[in-house]
Each structure stands twice: as C-alpha cells, then as structure tokens.
Design a protein around this motif. Structure first.
Motif, PDB file in Angstrom:
ATOM      1  N   TYR A  84       0.283   5.021  -0.078  1.00 46.90           N
ATOM      2  CA  TYR A  84      -0.925   4.217   0.127  1.00 46.90           C
ATOM      3  C   TYR A  84      -1.995   4.692  -0.855  1.00 46.90           C
ATOM      4  N   ALA A  85      -2.778   3.768  -1.397  1.00 49.40           N
ATOM      5  CA  ALA A  85      -3.886   4.098  -2.292  1.00 49.40           C
ATOM      6  C   ALA A  85      -5.023   3.118  -2.054  1.00 49.40           C
ATOM      7  N   SER A  86      -6.250   3.619  -2.133  1.00 49.47           N
ATOM      8  CA  SER A  86      -7.414   2.742  -1.999  1.00 49.47           C
ATOM      9  C   SER A  86      -8.536   3.233  -2.896  1.00 49.47           C
ATOM     10  N   ASN A  87      -9.418   2.317  -3.277  1.00 52.07           N
ATOM     11  CA  ASN A  87     -10.546   2.640  -4.138  1.00 52.07           C
ATOM     12  C   ASN A  87     -11.722   1.743  -3.784  1.00 52.07           C
ATOM     13  N   ASP A  88     -12.889   2.351  -3.589  1.00 50.45           N
ATOM     14  CA  ASP A  88     -14.138   1.622  -3.320  1.00 50.45           C
ATOM     15  C   ASP A  88     -15.149   1.983  -4.398  1.00 50.45           C
ATOM     16  N   TRP A  89     -15.934   0.980  -4.781  1.00 51.03           N
ATOM     17  CA  TRP A  89     -16.894   1.165  -5.882  1.00 51.03           C
ATOM     18  C   TRP A  89     -18.139   0.361  -5.552  1.00 51.03           C
ATOM     19  N   ASP A 128     -32.807  -7.419  -9.952  1.00 53.07           N
ATOM     20  CA  ASP A 128     -31.830  -8.195 -10.716  1.00 53.07           C
ATOM     21  C   ASP A 128     -30.427  -7.658 -10.411  1.00 53.07           C
ATOM     22  N   LEU A 129     -29.604  -8.476  -9.784  1.00 50.31           N
ATOM     23  CA  LEU A 129     -28.258  -8.053  -9.405  1.00 50.31           C
ATOM     24  C   LEU A 129     -27.190  -8.544 -10.377  1.00 50.31           C
ATOM     25  N   THR A 130     -27.614  -9.078 -11.519  1.00 47.38           N
ATOM     26  CA  THR A 130     -26.666  -9.698 -12.447  1.00 47.38           C
ATOM     27  C   THR A 130     -25.572  -8.739 -12.893  1.00 47.38           C
ATOM     28  N   ASN A 131     -25.939  -7.512 -13.201  1.00 42.43           N
ATOM     29  CA  ASN A 131     -24.965  -6.543 -13.705  1.00 42.43           C
ATOM     30  C   ASN A 131     -24.568  -5.510 -12.655  1.00 42.43           C
ATOM     31  N   SER A 132     -24.752  -5.849 -11.399  1.00 43.51           N
ATOM     32  CA  SER A 132     -24.332  -4.957 -10.323  1.00 43.51           C
ATOM     33  C   SER A 132     -22.833  -5.106 -10.078  1.00 43.51           C
ATOM     34  N   SER A 133     -22.264  -4.150  -9.362  1.00 39.75           N
ATOM     35  CA  SER A 133     -20.821  -4.159  -9.149  1.00 39.75           C
ATOM     36  C   SER A 133     -20.481  -3.634  -7.761  1.00 39.75           C
ATOM     37  N   VAL A 134     -19.646  -4.381  -7.056  1.00 36.42           N
ATOM     38  CA  VAL A 134     -19.115  -3.961  -5.759  1.00 36.42           C
ATOM     39  C   VAL A 134     -17.638  -4.333  -5.741  1.00 36.42           C
ATOM     40  N   SER A 135     -16.765  -3.373  -5.492  1.00 33.50           N
ATOM     41  CA  SER A 135     -15.345  -3.696  -5.503  1.00 33.50           C
ATOM     42  C   SER A 135     -14.588  -2.841  -4.498  1.00 33.50           C
ATOM     43  N   PHE A 136     -13.440  -3.336  -4.096  1.00 34.56           N
ATOM     44  CA  PHE A 136     -12.551  -2.622  -3.185  1.00 34.56           C
ATOM     45  C   PHE A 136     -11.131  -3.118  -3.405  1.00 34.56           C
ATOM     46  N   TYR A 137     -10.188  -2.202  -3.375  1.00 38.96           N
ATOM     47  CA  TYR A 137      -8.784  -2.607  -3.336  1.00 38.96           C
ATOM     48  C   TYR A 137      -7.987  -1.519  -2.620  1.00 38.96           C
ATOM     49  N   ASP A 138      -6.902  -1.893  -2.016  1.00 36.98           N
ATOM     50  CA  ASP A 138      -5.954  -0.919  -1.510  1.00 36.98           C
ATOM     51  C   ASP A 138      -4.554  -1.516  -1.546  1.00 36.98           C
ATOM     52  N   GLY A 139      -3.574  -0.652  -1.523  1.00 36.99           N
ATOM     53  CA  GLY A 139      -2.188  -1.091  -1.575  1.00 36.99           C
ATOM     54  C   GLY A 139      -1.290  -0.122  -0.836  1.00 36.99           C
ATOM     55  N   ALA A 140      -0.228  -0.641  -0.261  1.00 35.37           N
ATOM     56  CA  ALA A 140       0.725   0.179   0.484  1.00 35.37           C
ATOM     57  C   ALA A 140       2.139  -0.234   0.117  1.00 35.37           C
ATOM     58  N   LEU A 141       3.035   0.735   0.124  1.00 36.98           N
ATOM     59  CA  LEU A 141       4.437   0.486  -0.192  1.00 36.98           C
ATOM     60  C   LEU A 141       5.306   1.315   0.730  1.00 36.98           C
ATOM     61  N   LYS A 142       6.349   0.694   1.276  1.00 32.16           N
ATOM     62  CA  LYS A 142       7.283   1.401   2.157  1.00 32.16           C
ATOM     63  C   LYS A 142       8.703   0.980   1.805  1.00 32.16           C
ATOM     64  N   LEU A 143       9.533   1.976   1.500  1.00 33.41           N
ATOM     65  CA  LEU A 143      10.930   1.734   1.139  1.00 33.41           C
ATOM     66  C   LEU A 143      11.812   2.514   2.100  1.00 33.41           C
ATOM     67  N   ALA A 144      12.743   1.836   2.747  1.00 32.21           N
ATOM     68  CA  ALA A 144      13.639   2.478   3.712  1.00 32.21           C
ATOM     69  C   ALA A 144      15.083   2.229   3.318  1.00 32.21           C
ATOM     70  N   HIS A 145      15.892   3.290   3.414  1.00 32.43           N
ATOM     71  CA  HIS A 145      17.313   3.174   3.098  1.00 32.43           C
ATOM     72  C   HIS A 145      18.129   3.837   4.189  1.00 32.43           C
ATOM     73  N   LYS A 146      19.119   3.131   4.695  1.00 31.64           N
ATOM     74  CA  LYS A 146      19.990   3.624   5.755  1.00 31.64           C
ATOM     75  C   LYS A 146      21.308   4.078   5.140  1.00 31.64           C
ATOM     76  N   PHE A 147      21.510   5.401   5.106  1.00 29.24           N
ATOM     77  CA  PHE A 147      22.747   5.940   4.544  1.00 29.24           C
ATOM     78  C   PHE A 147      23.929   5.718   5.484  1.00 29.24           C
ATOM     79  N   SER A 148      23.656   5.827   6.779  1.00 26.02           N
ATOM     80  CA  SER A 148      24.688   5.632   7.801  1.00 26.02           C
ATOM     81  C   SER A 148      23.986   5.349   9.116  1.00 26.02           C
ATOM     82  N   ASP A 149      24.738   5.202  10.172  1.00 26.80           N
ATOM     83  CA  ASP A 149      24.141   4.989  11.486  1.00 26.80           C
ATOM     84  C   ASP A 149      23.381   6.212  11.970  1.00 26.80           C
ATOM     85  N   ARG A 150      23.592   7.348  11.327  1.00 26.34           N
ATOM     86  CA  ARG A 150      22.954   8.590  11.763  1.00 26.34           C
ATOM     87  C   ARG A 150      21.867   9.089  10.822  1.00 26.34           C
TER      88      ARG A 150
END
Length: 204
Positions: free
Chosen positions: A65-70, A35-57
C-alpha cells in the motif's frame, strides 16, 4: 478497483488506485482575499494484493500500500505526507490440527514541510520506519484451541531534519538525534468450548 484470478484456483490478484481532482478544483475558485490560481491540493493511494496457493495446505500472500497527500496555497508553505506498507505472509497447515502463519513486513510514515522563499526557505522532514516479523501457531485438540506466537518490530525514528532550500536562506541546518528501538512480544492462549453455547479463553 480490479480483482480476479491469474491462474484458476491457484493465483489471484487485487489492485486499486484512488486520486482526487482537488488540484483542478482549487484553481477554479475565485476570491478577493487570496489568489488560488497556482495553488495545489492532491491525494492518491494504491493497494496491491497477490495470493498464490501452492497446495491445500500452503498459501502465500504479498500485499502493499502507498499513499501521498500534498497541500500548498499560492505563496505559502507546502505540506506533504506519505505512507508505505508492505508484507509477505505464508499460511501453512502442518496437519489438520496444527496450522501456522508467518509474516514479515515493513511500514513507514513521513511528512515534509517546505518553504520556497529564497531568504527563509527550508525543508523540515520527519520519518519513522518499522520493519516487523511475526510467527503464529494454532493447535486444535478436542475442546481445546491453543494459540501461541512471537513477534518483533524494529523502529527507526528520525524526529526532524531541517535544511535550507537555497544558499541565500538564513535557515541553519539541524538534525535531531536519530532514535532506534526494538519491541518484542510472546503470547500463548488456550480456549475451551463448554457445550454449544459457551467458550472460555485465557492466556498471557
């Protein structure tokens, strides 16, 4: 996935997130064996990148990054895996010939196995964490391209923690010995352009 500028020619961001509908799908499966009625399979991941240029130099980049498997079948053991990564990087050009990159970051990987049976229930946990720091330099002089750098990584390793999930469980708690270590490295290399077709590089 979304990306775009926050401030034109200065600050930009990129973000993404993924998941799966396996949890819904497995509950629609019908079988005579289990009986698979109450079984659970899940996955998620996420990534974030922030860049800031103070000057040409000078440019700063923050990323994560984060991920989770279940995974769990009805009445069976639960398996879970997790990853976490994060870093801050600063790129700076001291001159047209000399540039640098400084990076600090951390990462971790963990998994957990769990049994919810009141008589034999347990949690088995494992985790490794590894913060790191790096500094890289590049120098261009005529036909020579010199690169050098140093890095160090600290490892904190929990090879296993066993705990009962209930007071009635017959599982005895146990903690394996925590292990720690440091890994460091230094490198230097010199590349030479020979004409337009050849490039020789050596280092240690």
């Amino acid at each position: 996935f979304v990306s775009g500028p926050i401030q034109k020619d200065k600050t930009s961001v990129a973000a993404s997130i993924r998941t799966t509908y396996s949890d819904w799908l497995i509950n629609t499966i019908r079988t005579n064996y289990i009986d698979l009625t109450n079984s659970s399979v899940s996955f998620y991941d996420g990534a974030l990148k922030l860049a800031h240029k103070f000057s040409d130099r000078t440019k700063l980049t923050v990323s994560g990054y984060a991920s989770n498997d279940w995974f769990r079948l009805e009445g069976d053991t639960t398996y879970q895996w997790r990853n976490l990564l994060g870093s801050i990087r600063l790129d700076h050009a001291f001159s047209p010939r000399l540039s640098s990159r400084f990076t600090i970051g951390t990462g971790s990987y963990a998994y957990q196995v769990s049994d919810r049976d009141p008589r034999t229930g347990f949690n088995l946990y494992y985790k490794i964490t590894y913060p790191t720091a790096k500094a890289d330099f590049n120098y261009q002089s005529g036909k020579h391209h010199v690169s050098l750098g140093v890095q160090s990584t600290y490892y904190h390793f929990n090879p296993g923690t066993l705990e009962p999930t209930t007071d009635q469980s017959n599982v005895a708690p146990y903690q394996m010995e925590i292990q720690k270590s440091v890994e460091s490295a230094l490198y230097v290399a010199d590349g030479i352009s020979i004409g337009e077709k050849y490039y020789i590089e050596g280092g240690l």
